[in-house]
Design an enzyme around this catalytic site. Structure first.
Site, PDB file in Angstrom:
ATOM      1  N   SER A   1       0.812  -1.206   0.000  1.00  0.00           N
ATOM      2  CA  SER A   1       0.000   0.000   0.000  1.00  0.00           C
ATOM      3  C   SER A   1       0.855   1.269   0.000  1.00  0.00           C
ATOM      4  O   SER A   1       1.745   1.391  -0.828  1.00  0.00           O
ATOM      5  CB  SER A   1      -0.937  -0.060   1.208  1.00  0.00           C
ATOM      6  OG  SER A   1      -2.122   0.594   0.909  1.00  0.00           O
TER       7      SER A   1
ATOM      8  N   HIS B   1      -7.784  -5.797   0.397  1.00  0.00           N
ATOM      9  CA  HIS B   1      -6.524  -5.058   0.545  1.00  0.00           C
ATOM     10  C   HIS B   1      -5.753  -5.605   1.749  1.00  0.00           C
ATOM     11  O   HIS B   1      -6.166  -5.414   2.897  1.00  0.00           O
ATOM     12  CB  HIS B   1      -6.902  -3.590   0.764  1.00  0.00           C
ATOM     13  CG  HIS B   1      -5.744  -2.640   0.776  1.00  0.00           C
ATOM     14  ND1 HIS B   1      -4.904  -2.472  -0.298  1.00  0.00           N
ATOM     15  CD2 HIS B   1      -5.295  -1.793   1.743  1.00  0.00           C
ATOM     16  CE1 HIS B   1      -3.993  -1.551  -0.002  1.00  0.00           C
ATOM     17  NE2 HIS B   1      -4.206  -1.128   1.231  1.00  0.00           N
TER      18      HIS B   1
HETATM   19  C1  GCU Z   1      -5.410   4.789   1.671  1.00  0.00           C
HETATM   20  C2  GCU Z   1      -4.850   5.535   0.504  1.00  0.00           C
HETATM   21  C3  GCU Z   1      -4.024   4.631  -0.406  1.00  0.00           C
HETATM   22  C4  GCU Z   1      -3.023   3.846   0.407  1.00  0.00           C
HETATM   23  C5  GCU Z   1      -3.722   3.131   1.529  1.00  0.00           C
HETATM   24  C6  GCU Z   1      -2.803   2.370   2.485  1.00  0.00           C
HETATM   25  O1  GCU Z   1      -6.411   3.919   1.236  1.00  0.00           O
HETATM   26  O2  GCU Z   1      -5.907   6.144  -0.189  1.00  0.00           O
HETATM   27  O3  GCU Z   1      -3.362   5.397  -1.373  1.00  0.00           O
HETATM   28  O4  GCU Z   1      -2.298   2.969  -0.401  1.00  0.00           O
HETATM   29  O5  GCU Z   1      -4.415   4.071   2.320  1.00  0.00           O
HETATM   30  O6  GCU Z   1      -1.659   2.738   2.654  1.00  0.00           O
HETATM   31  O7  GCU Z   1      -3.306   1.420   3.112  1.00  0.00           O
END
Ligand code: GCU
Length: 411
Positions: free
Chosen positions: A249, A390
């Site tokens: 992420s 995710h």
């Molecule tokens: C949020 C953000 C993403 C990121 C994510 C994370 O959802 O919008 O860009 O990758 O956090 O780091 O879990």
């Protein structure tokens, strides 16, 4: 009736494939003078520095190259960790002698049965080293943490011990012959808009000869990965030429920027890094430049925000960031339940890095079409989309370990 009809581009978020407006990707091989790169030498000497500079100027900010005076101190060693499988070390990195408060705490696991220096995965963690594995000898990070399990008012509590263990299968990694090193990203800059005020960007600005606004939180997290690599290169248990970067992420975005910034990293793994990471910015799907620069203004150079509703004007897109990793092996992974990260945009980005890998005689995704779930594809650039949300799962790690097995050599 009603207000003006907004185009998909004017809306900040789009989760419908049918509503993705047309976009054009810049050709990574097209030079500033209009000619096309035809050799690896031209890429290395002319085009790569040019594209890297475009990313510094437009996306992540300048990457400081001034070396600091670092020192290291091992504070804890357990040669019988994980039932004797591994040696666990905790090492404090003093990032600059002149300011002993600028520290990084590296947590390392090294396989005991190794017959020489091992390849090692290096990745930052979200909630402190204590969240990676439940081991009372690991101090709980005192720093600001984002909201998560066992975090109360942005501080980690004892309940966060081992909360991220499923994302860090330490035993499997070590059993397969690899080392693992991790540190808490918030140690160098708290992940909030004003985090720079107390972080490395303020603290070391004179030593690094860079003002805080000239770079970004993503920049400083990437910089910290490079400093961890400085340490790892002189640890006798680690193969300095086989350090594999991994990030999930936002930490995947930082891993990609670190991999692009520092050719000493042998391989890069992006796990659902999404917007500002592996996903294309000009493809208006999932999270967009407009959203990310509004919600996380500190992550990027202030210049990036100026493209929020004008991505057509961006001189780069993220396939060119991936191309900066070439010819090193690169893994890009997505999850079907994580449309926010734009799986297809991540795939297309990886695919469009191909011409640069080809300059080096390396095959990436070739002419692969967007795969179905649990069907990894590609050679030096590999991609998968798995089912689920995710996260970093056992499935993801299994693919990364196999990929490392293909491209690394164990002692
Ligand atoms: C949020 C953000 C993403 C990121 C994510 C994370 O959802 O919008 O860009 O990758 O956090 O780091 O879990």
């Amino acid at each position: 009736l009603g207000g003006p009809v907004l185009t998909a581009q004017q809306k900040e978020v789009n989760l419908s494939e049918a509503n993705v407006p047309a976009y054009t990707l810049p050709d990574p091989l097209r030079m500033a003078n209009g000619k096309t790169v035809t050799t690896a030498k031209q890429w290395r000497e002319v085009q790569r520095p040019y594209i890297y500079h475009l990313f510094e100027t437009n996306v992540y900010g300048r990457f400081p190259r001034t070396r600091t005076q670092m020192t290291y101190k091992t504070t804890h060693t357990d040669v019988q960790a994980l039932d004797g499988l591994a040696t666990c070390k905790q090492v404090t990195l003093y990032l600059e002698q002149a300011d002993t408060s600028a520290q990084l705490h590296l947590l390392l696991y090294l396989p005991n049965k190794a017959r020489g220096r091992v390849p090692l995965f290096l990745g930052m963690n979200f909630y402190g080293n204590q969240s990676v594995i439940n081991d009372p000898s690991i101090p709980i990070t005192p720093g600001y943490t984002v909201t998560g399990p066992g975090i109360v008012d942005h501080r980690a509590t004892a309940a966060s011990r081992g909360s991220q263990a499923s994302q860090w299968p330490v035993r499997d990694i070590v059993s397969r012959g690899y080392g693992l090193a991790t540190f808490f990203y918030g140690e160098v800059e708290a992940d909030k808009a004003d985090g720079w005020e107390t972080g490395i960007r303020s603290r070391l600005k004179d030593v690094l000869h860079i003002q805080p606004h000239e770079w970004s939180a993503m920049g400083v997290w990437a910089w910290a990965l490079c400093r961890a690599l400085d340490y790892l290169q002189q640890d006798p248990a680690v193969d300095p030429r086989q350090v594999i970067l991994i990030g999930h992420s936002r930490l995947g975005k930082a891993a990609l920027w670190a991999g692009a910034s520092d050719p000493r990293f042998a391989m890069v793994i992006s796990n659902e890094s999404g917007e500002g990471g592996a996903a294309l910015s000009k493809r208006w799907y999932g999270e967009t430049v407009a959203v990310i620069t509004r919600v996380f203004p500190h992550w990027f150079s202030p210049v990036y925000k100026t493209y929020a509703h004008n991505t057509d004007a961006l001189p780069v897109d993220q396939h060119m960031l991936l191309a900066l990793i070439a010819p090193r092996p690169l893994y890009v992974a997505s999850a079907a339940g994580d449309q926010w990260s734009d799986p297809k945009g991540e795939f297309l980005s990886a695919k469009n890095a191909e011409p640069v890998y080809r300059l080096f005689g390396k095959r990436g995704l070739g002419n692969a079409g967007f795969p179905s779930v649990q069907r990894p594809t590609g050679e030096f650039v590999r991609y998968h989309i798995r089912s689920g949300k995710h996260d970093v799962t056992a499935y993801d790690w299994e693919q990364y370990l196999q990929f490392a097995g293909k491209h690394c050599s164990l002692p």
